[in-house]
Design an enzyme around this catalytic site. Sequence first.
Site, PDB file in Angstrom:
ATOM      1  N   SER A  42      36.396  56.092  10.389  1.00 48.65           N
ATOM      2  CA  SER A  42      35.858  56.046  11.754  1.00 48.65           C
ATOM      3  C   SER A  42      35.396  57.460  12.096  1.00 48.65           C
ATOM      4  CB  SER A  42      36.910  55.536  12.737  1.00 48.65           C
ATOM      5  OG  SER A  42      37.962  56.457  12.888  1.00 48.65           O
ATOM      6  N   HIS A 155      40.648  50.692  10.228  1.00 46.66           N
ATOM      7  CA  HIS A 155      41.633  50.954   9.179  1.00 46.66           C
ATOM      8  C   HIS A 155      42.379  49.714   8.699  1.00 46.66           C
ATOM      9  CE1 HIS A 155      41.939  55.379  10.742  1.00 46.66           C
ATOM     10  NE2 HIS A 155      40.797  55.124  10.162  1.00 46.66           N
ATOM     11  N   GLN A 163      42.798  51.417  17.095  1.00 39.34           N
ATOM     12  CA  GLN A 163      42.991  51.857  15.708  1.00 39.34           C
ATOM     13  C   GLN A 163      44.416  52.258  15.338  1.00 39.34           C
ATOM     14  OE1 GLN A 163      39.765  54.341  13.729  1.00 39.34           O
ATOM     15  NE2 GLN A 163      41.367  55.875  13.918  1.00 39.34           N
ATOM     16  N   GLU A 164      45.083  53.061  16.186  1.00 38.59           N
ATOM     17  CA  GLU A 164      46.364  53.644  15.764  1.00 38.59           C
ATOM     18  C   GLU A 164      47.435  53.594  16.847  1.00 38.59           C
ATOM     19  OE1 GLU A 164      45.573  57.628  14.319  1.00 38.59           O
ATOM     20  OE2 GLU A 164      43.767  56.949  13.284  1.00 38.59           O
ATOM     21  N   GLU A 205      46.337  53.710   6.570  1.00 40.90           N
ATOM     22  CA  GLU A 205      47.210  54.856   6.811  1.00 40.90           C
ATOM     23  C   GLU A 205      48.686  54.484   6.683  1.00 40.90           C
ATOM     24  OE1 GLU A 205      45.923  56.830  10.417  1.00 40.90           O
ATOM     25  OE2 GLU A 205      44.089  57.510   9.431  1.00 40.90           O
ATOM     26  N   ASP A 242      45.819  56.272  19.312  1.00 43.36           N
ATOM     27  CA  ASP A 242      44.424  56.653  19.050  1.00 43.36           C
ATOM     28  C   ASP A 242      43.612  55.368  18.995  1.00 43.36           C
ATOM     29  OD1 ASP A 242      41.956  57.485  18.277  1.00 43.36           O
ATOM     30  OD2 ASP A 242      42.546  58.244  16.300  1.00 43.36           O
ATOM     31  N   GLU A 285      44.611  59.685  22.252  1.00 42.35           N
ATOM     32  CA  GLU A 285      43.460  60.300  21.566  1.00 42.35           C
ATOM     33  C   GLU A 285      42.264  59.352  21.595  1.00 42.35           C
ATOM     34  OE1 GLU A 285      44.458  61.207  17.478  1.00 42.35           O
ATOM     35  OE2 GLU A 285      42.367  61.046  16.830  1.00 42.35           O
ATOM     36  N   ASP A 312      38.884  63.728  19.489  1.00 43.36           N
ATOM     37  CA  ASP A 312      38.671  63.770  18.038  1.00 43.36           C
ATOM     38  C   ASP A 312      37.165  63.643  17.762  1.00 43.36           C
ATOM     39  OD1 ASP A 312      38.492  63.256  15.301  1.00 43.36           O
ATOM     40  OD2 ASP A 312      39.585  61.378  15.350  1.00 43.36           O
ATOM     41  N   LYS A 337      40.456  68.391  12.054  1.00 43.29           N
ATOM     42  CA  LYS A 337      40.305  67.882  10.687  1.00 43.29           C
ATOM     43  C   LYS A 337      39.400  68.835   9.915  1.00 43.29           C
ATOM     44  CE  LYS A 337      40.462  62.954  12.029  1.00 43.29           C
ATOM     45  NZ  LYS A 337      39.617  61.897  12.647  1.00 43.29           N
ATOM     46  N   HIS A 365      45.186  64.348   9.058  1.00 43.10           N
ATOM     47  CA  HIS A 365      44.683  63.774   7.807  1.00 43.10           C
ATOM     48  C   HIS A 365      43.425  62.961   8.090  1.00 43.10           C
ATOM     49  CE1 HIS A 365      46.819  59.650   8.559  1.00 43.10           C
ATOM     50  NE2 HIS A 365      46.255  60.128   9.628  1.00 43.10           N
ATOM     51  N   ARG A 366      42.872  62.315   7.059  1.00 43.59           N
ATOM     52  CA  ARG A 366      41.825  61.317   7.231  1.00 43.59           C
ATOM     53  C   ARG A 366      42.369  59.984   6.727  1.00 43.59           C
ATOM     54  NH1 ARG A 366      36.945  63.448   9.208  1.00 43.59           N
ATOM     55  NH2 ARG A 366      36.873  61.324   9.991  1.00 43.59           N
ATOM     56  N   SER A 367      41.684  58.895   7.080  1.00 45.21           N
ATOM     57  CA  SER A 367      42.174  57.595   6.610  1.00 45.21           C
ATOM     58  C   SER A 367      42.027  57.455   5.092  1.00 45.21           C
ATOM     59  CB  SER A 367      41.459  56.467   7.347  1.00 45.21           C
ATOM     60  OG  SER A 367      40.063  56.644   7.284  1.00 45.21           O
ATOM     61  N   LYS A 388      49.310  64.796  12.463  1.00 47.80           N
ATOM     62  CA  LYS A 388      49.137  63.338  12.394  1.00 47.80           C
ATOM     63  C   LYS A 388      48.812  63.044  10.944  1.00 47.80           C
ATOM     64  CE  LYS A 388      45.199  60.841  13.769  1.00 47.80           C
ATOM     65  NZ  LYS A 388      44.362  60.058  14.693  1.00 47.80           N
TER      66      LYS A 388
HETATM   67  P1  PGA Z   1      39.322  58.487  10.122  1.00 49.11           P
HETATM   68  O1  PGA Z   1      40.369  58.137  11.260  1.00 49.11           O
HETATM   69  O2  PGA Z   1      39.944  59.433   9.174  1.00 49.11           O
HETATM   70  O3  PGA Z   1      38.990  57.152   9.538  1.00 49.11           O
HETATM   71  O4  PGA Z   1      38.138  59.111  10.841  1.00 49.11           O
HETATM   72  C1  PGA Z   1      41.278  59.046  11.781  1.00 49.11           C
HETATM   73  C2  PGA Z   1      41.121  59.226  13.266  1.00 49.11           C
HETATM   74  O5  PGA Z   1      40.261  58.601  13.921  1.00 49.11           O
HETATM   75  O6  PGA Z   1      41.864  60.032  13.828  1.00 49.11           O
HETATM   76 ZN    ZN Z   2      41.003  59.788  15.913  1.00 44.34          ZN
END
Ligand code: PGA
Ligand code: ZN
Length: 430
Positions: A42, A155, A163-164, A205, A242, A285, A312, A337, A365-367, A388
């Site tokens: 994402s 994800h 998403q999270e 994740e 998030d 987030e 982000d 990131k 991190h990244r997904s 995270k």
């Molecule tokens: P991504 O997701 O690594 O797939 O971009 C992580 C996030 O949105 O924080």
């Molecule tokens: Zn994010």
Amino acid sequence: MPTIMSADALEILDSRGNPTLRARVMLDDGSTGIASVPSGASTGEYEAHERRDGDARRYRGRGVREAVRAVAEVIAPALRGADPFAQAAIDAQLIALDGSANKMRLGANALLGVSMAVARAAAAASRRPLYAHLGGAASCRLPMPMMNVINGGAHADNALRFQEFMIVPHGAPGFAEALRYGAETFHALRDLLRRRGLATGVGDEGGFAPEIAGAEEALDLIVEAIGAAGLRAGADVAIALDPAASGFASEAGYVPSADAAPITSDALTAMYRSWIDTYPIVSLEDGLGERDWEGFRRHTALLGDKVQIVGDDIYVTNTRFIARGIAERTTNAALIKLNQIGTVTETVAAVRMCHEAGWHTVISHRSGETEDSFIADFAVAMGSGQIKTGSLCRGERIAKYNRLLEIENELGADAVFTSPFTSCASGSGA
Ligand code: PGA
Ligand code: ZN
């Protein structure tokens, strides 16, 4: 002083089975630095360019052989003889070699791999751990982990658009205990899902990806799991979200579930407000989309004294966007990131800009990840106070937690672990 003797790269696989780049830098004193680049799903619109071959016959076009070649043919000859301790000069040279605005010529994956590998090689040459090399001898703050235990959005393949859903063990007295709180809650959550006949397979994740559609159902499950683990929801383990709202933003508005009509940013913010009033949420987030600067300003004005508001996609670790966010009070914290911006030095500049403004940062991190644990050291070096890096399973997530356990152990009595959420989330510096 040692100098750089060679640099090369290898196409490896990330945690989703997609190619990514691993770089290696060797010094003339025999020291070596190796680093692997992660990859998002994402992604923010203005992230530095991740270079892919586009050759449909290999890895559905996602190969990184061209980026690998750029390291060997363009970057390596230019860096030969350079001082690996001059990270800023090396990163400036990488940026100049690329020459484009968003690192599209050589690829941000090529640049970042080398940039991180240089840092590792210099740390090895000076026989210091990476966090001490990057942050100096005073680096002693372990980050509060945000652990993503329920996955949705880009994800996972469930119907959940948010998403999270993360747990934050901020009542723990140290990092190792925080990790235990997280793992025990994770296992309690699995039991709970099983008892309800919900799937316990995990997303990208490592969080569970049950077929639930509503965020409130996810929040209820997490609160129940915290209690079932013998911990106190709120005091011991809080919640961070998030939603990655860019993923469900459309021209007509936000569509947070498949059967919902589009709603405005203010309506979505009101929805978050009701969750914040009901659940022990400490951080939110990307509650809105990356283009919604105006909506974000009102969102932060309304919620920013209750919870940490993290940007982000809207900032993509770029000081140009972060400076605007600080000036306009768009959020009160930023996600960081390395591969969104593409060099170690630019990432450090983004973190410093945030901290100088009194903002908190979350190193992320990244997904799509690898077993590389660079961000664990980086979070300690920056004194960021938050990381995270996924759930309590999947090796590429656990690698970062295990590295933090090592660092905490190595620091011994000097290790500092404090909650960034004890006072006010709008923050007075990290
Ligand atoms: P991504 O997701 O690594 O797939 O971009 C992580 C996030 O949105 O924080
Ligand atoms: Zn994010």
